[in-house]
Write an enzyme that holds these catalytic residues in place. Structure first.
Site, PDB file in Angstrom:
ATOM      1  N   GLY A  58     -96.651  62.363  30.226  1.00  0.00           N
ATOM      2  CA  GLY A  58     -96.376  63.152  29.029  1.00  0.00           C
ATOM      3  C   GLY A  58     -96.041  64.583  29.400  1.00  0.00           C
ATOM      4  O   GLY A  58     -96.285  65.016  30.528  1.00  0.00           O
ATOM      5  N   CYS A  85     -99.199  59.906  36.065  1.00  0.00           N
ATOM      6  CA  CYS A  85     -98.781  61.299  35.908  1.00  0.00           C
ATOM      7  C   CYS A  85     -99.763  62.053  34.998  1.00  0.00           C
ATOM      8  O   CYS A  85    -100.901  62.292  35.398  1.00  0.00           O
ATOM      9  CB  CYS A  85     -97.345  61.357  35.403  1.00  0.00           C
ATOM     10  N   TYR A  86     -99.371  62.430  33.785  1.00  0.00           N
ATOM     11  CA  TYR A  86    -100.315  63.096  32.880  1.00  0.00           C
ATOM     12  C   TYR A  86    -101.554  62.222  32.679  1.00  0.00           C
ATOM     13  O   TYR A  86    -102.680  62.738  32.535  1.00  0.00           O
ATOM     14  CB  TYR A  86     -99.649  63.379  31.537  1.00  0.00           C
ATOM     15  N   HIS A 170     -94.457  57.948  39.236  1.00  0.00           N
ATOM     16  CA  HIS A 170     -94.086  57.000  38.175  1.00  0.00           C
ATOM     17  C   HIS A 170     -93.703  55.646  38.776  1.00  0.00           C
ATOM     18  O   HIS A 170     -92.546  55.432  39.165  1.00  0.00           O
ATOM     19  CB  HIS A 170     -92.917  57.554  37.358  1.00  0.00           C
ATOM     20  N   GLU A 172     -93.200  52.966  37.249  1.00  0.00           N
ATOM     21  CA  GLU A 172     -92.381  52.185  36.323  1.00  0.00           C
ATOM     22  C   GLU A 172     -90.885  52.385  36.520  1.00  0.00           C
ATOM     23  O   GLU A 172     -90.088  51.571  36.035  1.00  0.00           O
ATOM     24  CB  GLU A 172     -92.761  52.512  34.870  1.00  0.00           C
ATOM     25  N   ASP A 228     -79.372  41.017  18.245  1.00  0.00           N
ATOM     26  CA  ASP A 228     -80.657  40.768  17.581  1.00  0.00           C
ATOM     27  C   ASP A 228     -80.545  39.727  16.472  1.00  0.00           C
ATOM     28  O   ASP A 228     -81.306  38.756  16.435  1.00  0.00           O
ATOM     29  CB  ASP A 228     -81.224  42.073  17.028  1.00  0.00           C
ATOM     30  N   LYS A 370     -85.457  44.786  24.029  1.00  0.00           N
ATOM     31  CA  LYS A 370     -84.074  44.296  24.002  1.00  0.00           C
ATOM     32  C   LYS A 370     -83.785  43.337  25.147  1.00  0.00           C
ATOM     33  O   LYS A 370     -83.123  42.302  24.957  1.00  0.00           O
ATOM     34  CB  LYS A 370     -83.107  45.483  24.087  1.00  0.00           C
TER      35      LYS A 370
END
Length: 514
Positions: A58, A85-86, A170, A172, A228, A370
């Site tokens: 964040g 991180c944060y 990070h 991710e 979708d 998605k």
């Protein structure tokens, strides 16, 4: 049937641009997860019964007096926690450690070295992605330092007894070379989660749920031809067959031959009941004279709802309205309701349904990202070209024609865009870009056609590469490819005398022009 929600990870969002990416990575590991705001109370968190919790990064600094914090009781839940991180700094500060503003900020690649064996990190040295201005300077009681970088000696910490971990980098993002491995060790080895969250299991669960809740009722769906709504149609057709009726509103702002392709795919090949409404004239009449992007979006949305309702009223036994709501829509809607997000432009999904609609909502994709929707579409046997198609805005060409919308402009833009797509496919660049399209500019420029002076319109080509669509870079299409596309458009599309290429990144530009 497999319980796809048996193991679950809760991700608490502290405002990182990568939070949804954490969720996607966990889902890719076969584990269900949800993203919640950091300030949910402990009783609500307990009701979710997480197998583990991840704190996102964040923009805040824990060194300030009032910054985001989860409830203190979360550390007594008895489940593993990973801070990123944060999130790492938050764990350190709340449990008695210290965090300080670093003299040197660290953004981009960094090398992290393993300090001691642990359950989270098993790579001696790895290249990671950093993004921080603060760093942990003292670990809480019970924690040890398991990883260090040049600028952050305490960049990875662990309390193995309680299952609490924190990393300054990070994992991710794809720039962290062993990030997936780290997340897998956390959710599988430390939290003990299985891998039941798979495309086929999701389909089986969705089909069973639809059959259970719908029973013998009738369902209607607004079919647009986008990813979708197409996947919803495929899922519900498999679940309830003829109890589903799709309403396809052709607003005259679709891509070249798109309406016919939708009908071929669903009505002719799959046997889905589809009502096609040709409403081009009605939409264009309503849009006449309007050039403000937000006004155009709202007009298109309103007219769609009016037409959809008119058609739905003709189906007397319909009790359910199916929508292609996906998980990012749910997250963004929750954020806007709590004041944690700003509206950049009206959402391009249908939305805005009138209060007096009597249908119950059926949203089989509301838990999915998605990329998961695409996997399910392919598993259902929908055409790959349809499922892997680039995003297309709900208002269609209405927001790719700058200013006022006219049939003449839409017809010209359709042809130019089709040539652009054809050449991207042919060259292999379609799959290398995340979104590509042509934009019609309502200005004329001088050109030469044969021996004659021409004074015709301009189109701009846009192609971007991105992971999460929150940031994007322009795609470096080869010069010879751009030259060939430009030549084809000017030669084959009457009314176009000039082609430009947009090399703006997001931010500061948006991906769409309006």
């Amino acid at each position: 049937m497999v319980d796809i929600h048996a193991d679950r990870i809760l991700i608490l969002d502290f405002g990182s641009q990568y939070t949804q990416l954490i969720g996607r990575r966990v889902r890719e590991l076969g584990v269900y997860c949800e993203i919640w705001a950091y300030d949910n109370d402990i009783d609500t968190i307990k009701s979710f019964a997480p197998s583990g919790v991840i704190f996102s990064g964040g923009p805040s600094s824990v060194t300030e007096s009032h910054t985001p914090r989860p409830p203190q009781e979360i550390y007594s839940l008895g489940v593993p926690i990973l801070g990123i991180c944060y999130g790492l700094q938050c764990i350190a500060e709340m449990l008695g450690g210290k965090v300080s503003t670093s003299e040197k900020r660290e953004f981009g690649h960094a090398m992290v070295k393993l300090n001691q064996p642990n359950r989270l990190i098993d790579v001696a040295e790895q290249n990671v992605w950093m993004s921080h201005g603060d760093k942990v300077t003292e670990v809480p009681c019970g924690f040890s330092v398991i990883g260090s970088s040049g600028n952050a000696p305490l960049c990875a910490i662990a309390d193995e007894k309680r299952g609490f971990y924190g990393v300054q980098f990070h994992p991710e993002v794809t720039h962290s070379e062993f990030g997936e491995q780290l997340l897998s060790r956390f959710v599988h080895d430390i939290c003990g989660c299985g891998n039941s969250w798979t495309a086929q299991n999701i389909i089986d669960d969705s089909v069973a749920h639809a059959r259970e809740v719908v029973g013998t009722d009738h369902v209607i769906l607004g079919l647009s031809g986008g990813v979708d709504s197409s996947v919803v149609a495929g899922l519900l057709h498999q679940a309830i067959g003829d109890q589903l009726t799709c309403i396809f509103v052709d607003n005259g702002l679709l891509r070249l031959n798109e309406g016919d392709e939708v009908m071929r795919t669903f009505a002719e090949n799959m046997g889905v009941k589809v009502i096609r409404v040709d409403a081009e004239e009605r939409f264009l009449n309503e849009l006449a004279g309007h050039d403000d992007p937000e006004t155009k979006r709202k007009i298109i949305g309103r007219v769609f709802v009016e037409i959809f309702q008119e058609e739905a009223d003709k189906i007397s036994d319909a009790k359910w309205l199916a929508q292609g709501t996906i998980y990012p829509d749910v997250i963004e809607s929750a954020a806007s309701k709590t004041g944690k997000a700003q509206v950049i432009k009206s959402h391009h999904n249908v939305g805005g349904l009138p209060d007096d609609m009597t249908f119950e909502l059926l949203e089989p994709l509301r838990e999915l990202f998605k990329d998961e929707v695409r996997k399910i579409g392919l598993e259902l046997g929908l055409p790959e070209k349809m499922i892997m198609r680039h995003p297309f805005p709900g208002p269609g060409l209405g927001v790719r024609i700058l200013g006022k919308v006219k049939k003449e402009y839409a017809d010209v833009l359709r042809l130019a865009d089709a040539i652009f797509m054809e050449e991207l496919y042919r060259s292999g660049w379609y799959a290398k870009t995340s979104q590509a399209f042509a934009v019609f500019l309502p200005v004329k420029s001088v050109g030469v056609v044969g021996d004659n002076r021409a004074y015709d319109y301009v189109v701009a080509l846009r192609a971007v590469q991105t992971i999460d669509f929150m940031t994007a870079t322009w795609a470096p299409l080869p010069y010879d490819l751009l030259a060939h596309i430009s030549n084809r458009i000017i030669n084959e599309v009457r009314g176009i005398s000039r082609v430009t290429y947009d090399i703006s990144s997001k931010p500061p530009a948006t991906i769409e022009w309006e």
